[in-house]
Design a protein around this motif. Structure first.
Motif, PDB file in Angstrom:
ATOM      1  N   ASP A 180      35.811  40.177  34.625  1.00 54.83           N
ATOM      2  CA  ASP A 180      36.502  40.121  35.914  1.00 54.83           C
ATOM      3  C   ASP A 180      37.084  41.494  36.236  1.00 54.83           C
ATOM      4  OD1 ASP A 180      37.835  39.486  38.205  1.00 54.83           O
ATOM      5  OD2 ASP A 180      39.065  37.896  37.348  1.00 54.83           O
ATOM      6  N   CYS A 199      37.430  36.592  33.233  1.00 57.26           N
ATOM      7  CA  CYS A 199      36.016  36.554  33.605  1.00 57.26           C
ATOM      8  C   CYS A 199      35.814  35.764  34.896  1.00 57.26           C
ATOM      9  CB  CYS A 199      35.176  35.941  32.480  1.00 57.26           C
ATOM     10  SG  CYS A 199      35.505  34.191  32.179  1.00 57.26           S
ATOM     11  N   VAL A 200      34.670  35.994  35.507  1.00 57.71           N
ATOM     12  CA  VAL A 200      34.160  35.144  36.579  1.00 57.71           C
ATOM     13  C   VAL A 200      32.888  34.528  36.015  1.00 57.71           C
ATOM     14  CG1 VAL A 200      33.244  35.030  38.917  1.00 57.71           C
ATOM     15  CG2 VAL A 200      35.138  36.584  38.398  1.00 57.71           C
ATOM     16  N   ARG A 202      36.827  31.120  38.154  1.00 56.79           N
ATOM     17  CA  ARG A 202      37.524  32.314  37.631  1.00 56.79           C
ATOM     18  C   ARG A 202      38.272  31.860  36.390  1.00 56.79           C
ATOM     19  NH1 ARG A 202      41.085  36.571  41.376  1.00 56.79           N
ATOM     20  NH2 ARG A 202      40.274  38.450  40.344  1.00 56.79           N
ATOM     21  N   ALA A 244      24.821  33.698  42.808  1.00 58.01           N
ATOM     22  CA  ALA A 244      25.846  34.425  43.564  1.00 58.01           C
ATOM     23  C   ALA A 244      25.410  34.618  45.009  1.00 58.01           C
ATOM     24  CB  ALA A 244      26.127  35.774  42.896  1.00 58.01           C
ATOM     25  N   PHE A 270      25.406  40.667  40.495  1.00 65.43           N
ATOM     26  CA  PHE A 270      26.693  40.058  40.154  1.00 65.43           C
ATOM     27  C   PHE A 270      27.089  40.310  38.704  1.00 65.43           C
ATOM     28  CE2 PHE A 270      27.917  36.039  37.911  1.00 65.43           C
ATOM     29  CZ  PHE A 270      29.272  35.997  38.229  1.00 65.43           C
ATOM     30  N   PRO A 312      29.577  44.379  36.778  1.00 68.21           N
ATOM     31  CA  PRO A 312      30.588  45.076  37.580  1.00 68.21           C
ATOM     32  C   PRO A 312      31.253  46.245  36.864  1.00 68.21           C
ATOM     33  CG  PRO A 312      31.469  43.006  36.741  1.00 68.21           C
ATOM     34  CD  PRO A 312      30.012  43.029  36.385  1.00 68.21           C
ATOM     35  N   ASP A 334      28.073  45.129  42.219  1.00 73.93           N
ATOM     36  CA  ASP A 334      28.486  43.887  41.572  1.00 73.93           C
ATOM     37  C   ASP A 334      29.962  43.610  41.810  1.00 73.93           C
ATOM     38  OD1 ASP A 334      26.229  45.254  40.271  1.00 73.93           O
ATOM     39  OD2 ASP A 334      26.113  43.469  39.029  1.00 73.93           O
ATOM     40  N   HIS A 379      31.701  40.282  43.386  1.00 72.23           N
ATOM     41  CA  HIS A 379      32.828  39.573  42.765  1.00 72.23           C
ATOM     42  C   HIS A 379      33.955  39.375  43.772  1.00 72.23           C
ATOM     43  CE1 HIS A 379      32.193  39.496  38.215  1.00 72.23           C
ATOM     44  NE2 HIS A 379      31.038  39.841  38.736  1.00 72.23           N
ATOM     45  N   ARG A 380      34.257  40.412  44.537  1.00 71.17           N
ATOM     46  CA  ARG A 380      35.329  40.289  45.528  1.00 71.17           C
ATOM     47  C   ARG A 380      34.964  39.273  46.604  1.00 71.17           C
ATOM     48  NH1 ARG A 380      36.362  46.795  46.093  1.00 71.17           N
ATOM     49  NH2 ARG A 380      37.744  47.034  44.287  1.00 71.17           N
TER      50      ARG A 380
END
Length: 747
Positions: free
Chosen positions: A292, A343-344, A363, A460, A556, A559, A565, A569-570
């Motif tokens: 994350d 993490c995601v 998340r 994603a 994805f 990052p 990536d 995530h955002r």
């Protein structure tokens, strides 16, 4: 005299009135007339001798100070987005100048030269503020080369392949460079048609034969930022580990990382198990958890600006230039074994045929039980687990491979492009010397992770598309008709076929590759197919991914090393309302264009570095005979990819026998005018290594045999064709005279 000022008064006046600094202005300010001017002149001379003032023609200013109107060079943007300049006028420690833009000012780029009005400031991290008068021109040409000291100054010989033009460095522009040192220089003044162009040295980079010089050359040559500003490092080092809070607790899931044995960061982890839903018999549940990074790299922060500027990490055989500082990339954002990490994650459900039935993003907070490498995971799957892998075989490793087996079924149906282009691995000793060059083995463990990551990337893209959330897609458009026509010509010349008259799909190209597999044309067809592809890029519009045969695809899973990536995530954070650190980028198109550029920049730098290391590895093999295959045809010669090392070398066209060779651009061939010999892509050759230049990465080869036979000796004058009698002698004499003239001029 009564009204004569003190030295402190004079210095204070000059500082407060930078535009009134000649002797007449100073005299008028203090009411000095007549014979008292002699005393003022004496005081100014004393201040100059004491180092307080610097006389420039008929004006005085504080020593080291800049004139109120100066020519400056744009040095770049800092982490806060402020643009800074430095004076073009040389100095030991040039002051920092902040550019204050006003409406209507043109956009300035690094290296641009501008005429500015300067105002001295105090109490800031810069000494001056500048307002634009006018832009003088774009940045001067940059030269990376070897400095050779001369009687007056010296010369810089560029290290770029094919650039044999030297640059003259006058005595005052050497910047302390030593003979034989690697330097960065820039052009000064306009180029002249006669004589050598002039340059000044702006950076000394040390010994070009040093162990870390090869990648350093690429870093400077391609302008890759390799030092983090202090405030960016401080921001990274102030980051703290994440607590569970509202995150989903994934710490009991055995999410393991599988990476190369020399990996320094671990941004993805995975876990799989059989689906216990009776409606999904033979199905699997696959978890992919990604670091994350968005939690630590907030939009608009110093870290964010620096990460966007870099766009991605750049990987060299001896070093990594990371996108994020070590405190994040190697620690808090790395999914290390046995520690809690933010993490995601995405949970994906597959049926027995590898079709994705559903997915869910979360998340979370995880704790990886093991950090493994590809080789030990593969050994375990092959029946030879080590002590670390053995306890995980039944519960973790075997289920991962079981899920991979069904994903392979889905891959086979989808038919992504199956190019066979092995990756080279350069092994180096501690001193930085290349000790071996080999091709990386492609293990099922590699393919397993790749398939899981591709699936997570698809999820994603689909998730954000369904939620109408802006994102950056990874776009790979289909080949252009022109490139396909060129590919078909090569295919037909090789005796193979490629479907025509229908919309090209990757399965058609795979059928072609299958035809060529195991034949002498296999490498040629793989290379030609690759060259027919368009370049992938990042953009907010979805045009699909041709190479992977996917409609929706976004990056994805990495990052830590790719800004694209981080954007995804955002976007996921915004779409799920997970926090205040979601997507705020209002110009994704421009961001996509920028990071597509940085990606290409890194690719070229990495390729150039590999070429230089290969040239260094082969330098002590000059004179050796080697086998290879023609990998490229050009008007000036042909390129050969050598067996074993995979290095590419050039056979200059002037060395091909004793006849004229005509270049056919469409057919990608060279044809001998008298012998009729045709040299095409994929031809097997025997060559002798004539020259290896590590500093440029250039290899020059001599052709000995073509398809097992020597070239016929037909007479003539080589590449330029026959030139007879007196004319030839006349041209030769004229050429020699010109060379002598140039030699005298350069000397």
């Amino acid at each position: 005299m009564k009204n004569l000022p003190t030295k402190a008064d004079i210095l204070s006046f000059i500082e407060d009135n930078p535009t009134k600094t000649n002797k007449r202005d100073i005299a008028r300010a203090f009411g000095i007339k007549g014979a008292a001017r002699i005393d003022l002149k004496r005081m100014l001379k004393e201040l100059q001798d004491e180092g307080h003032l610097d006389k420039r023609r008929k004006t005085y200013r504080e020593d080291g100070a800049l004139p109120p109107v100066s020519v400056c060079r744009v040095t770049g943007v800092d982490a806060d987005g402020d643009l800074f300049l430095e004076p073009v006028e040389p100095g030991d420690t040039p002051p920092r100048v902040l550019f204050i833009a006003k409406d209507g000012d043109p956009a300035l780029a690094e290296g641009d030269r501008v005429l500015c009005r300067l105002t001295k400031v105090s109490g800031e991290d810069h000494a001056y503020e500048a307002r634009l008068i006018r832009r003088i021109g774009t940045g001067p040409a940059k030269i990376l080369g070897i400095y050779r000291k001369g009687a007056e100054g010296g010369r810089v010989t560029p290290i770029d392949k094919g650039d044999d033009k030297e640059w003259r460095v006058p005595p005052g522009a050497v910047s302390g460079a030593l003979d034989g040192e690697l330097v960065e220089a820039e052009q000064t003044g306009p180029k002249s048609r006669m004589g050598l162009p002039q340059a000044r040295i702006v950076a000394r980079l040390g010994d070009p034969a040093g162990p870390r010089a090869v990648s350093l050359i690429a870093i400077h040559q391609h302008g890759i930022p390799d030092e983090f500003p202090d405030d960016v490092i401080a921001e990274a080092e102030n980051a703290k580990p994440v607590k569970l809070g509202k995150r989903e607790d994934l710490r009991e899931l055995p999410l393991i990382t599988i990476d190369p044995s020399d990996a320094r960061d671990h941004d993805d982890a995975c876990y799989a198990h059989a689906d216990d839903d009776p409606k999904n018999k033979g199905g699997h549940v696959v978890w992919v958890a990604i670091a994350d990074v968005a939690h630590y790299v907030r939009p608009g922060s110093k870290l964010d600006r620096e990460a966007r500027k870099r766009g991605n990490s750049t990987y060299f055989p001896d070093r990594v230039v990371p996108m994020l500082p070590e405190a994040l990339s190697g620690d808090l954002c790395s999914l290390h074994e046995g520690v809690e990490r933010a993490c995601v994650a995405v949970r994906m459900v597959l049926d027995a045929n590898g079709n994705k039935l559903s997915h869910r993003f979360t998340r979370g907070l995880m704790k990886s039980p093991a950090a493994l490498n590809y080789e030990e995971v593969q050994a375990g799957q092959d029946g030879d687990p080590n002590d670390k892998v053995a306890p995980l075989m039944e519960s973790v490793i075997a289920p991962l491979f079981a899920a991979y087996d069904v994903l392979r079924l889905a891959r086979h149906r989808r038919q992504p492009l199956e190019l066979d282009l092995p990756e080279r691995k350069i092994a180096m000793d501690e001193a930085g010397k290349v000790i071996s060059v080999a091709f990386r083995e492609r293990l099922d463990a590699h393919k397993l992770i790749e398939e899981f990551m591709v699936l997570a990337n698809v999820c994603a893209a689909e998730e954000l598309k369904a939620r109408n959330t802006p994102l950056l897609y990874r776009v790979h458009e289909e080949p252009s008709p022109e490139k396909l026509d060129a590919l078909r010509e090569i295919v037909q010349a090789s005796g193979l076929t490629l479907a025509k008259g229908q919309v090209l799909q990757t399965r058609h190209l795979n059928q072609l590759l299958a035809q060529a597999e195991g034949t002498d044309q296999a490498e040629l067809i793989n290379i030609s197919a690759l060259r027919s592809m368009t370049q992938a890029y990042y953009g907010p519009q979805n045009f699909g991914h041709f190479g992977l045969a996917l409609k929706d695809y976004a990056h994805f899973t990495s990052p830590i090393r790719r800004y694209a990536d981080l954007i995804v995530h955002r976007a996921l954070i915004s779409a799920h309302n997970w926090g205040d650190d979601g997507l705020v980028d209002d110009d994704l198109k421009q961001t996509g264009e920028h990071i597509s550029m940085t990606e290409r920049r890194s690719m070229v730098a990495e390729r150039d570095t590999t070429d230089r290391y290969l040239a260094a590895f082969l330098a002590d093999r000059v004179g050796t005979e080697m086998e290879g295959r023609v990998s490229g045809i050009a008007k000036f010669g042909l390129f050969v990819r050598l067996d074993g090392s995979g290095a590419d070398g050039l056979i200059p066209i002037g060395t091909l026998g004793r006849e004229y060779f005509a270049y056919d651009r469409d057919a990608q061939t060279l044809r001998g005018e008298k012998s009729g010999v045709v040299i095409g892509l994929g031809a097997r050759v025997l060559v002798r290594l004539a020259e290896a230049t590590p500093i440029t990465g250039g290899l020059v080869l001599e052709l000995l045999e073509l398809d097992g036979k020597p070239l016929p000796q037909t007479g003539g004058q080589g590449r330029r064709g026959p030139t007879q009698g007196r004319k030839a002698g006349k041209y030769k004499a004229k050429s020699a005279k010109l060379k002598k003239k140039l030699k005298r001029k350069r000397g």
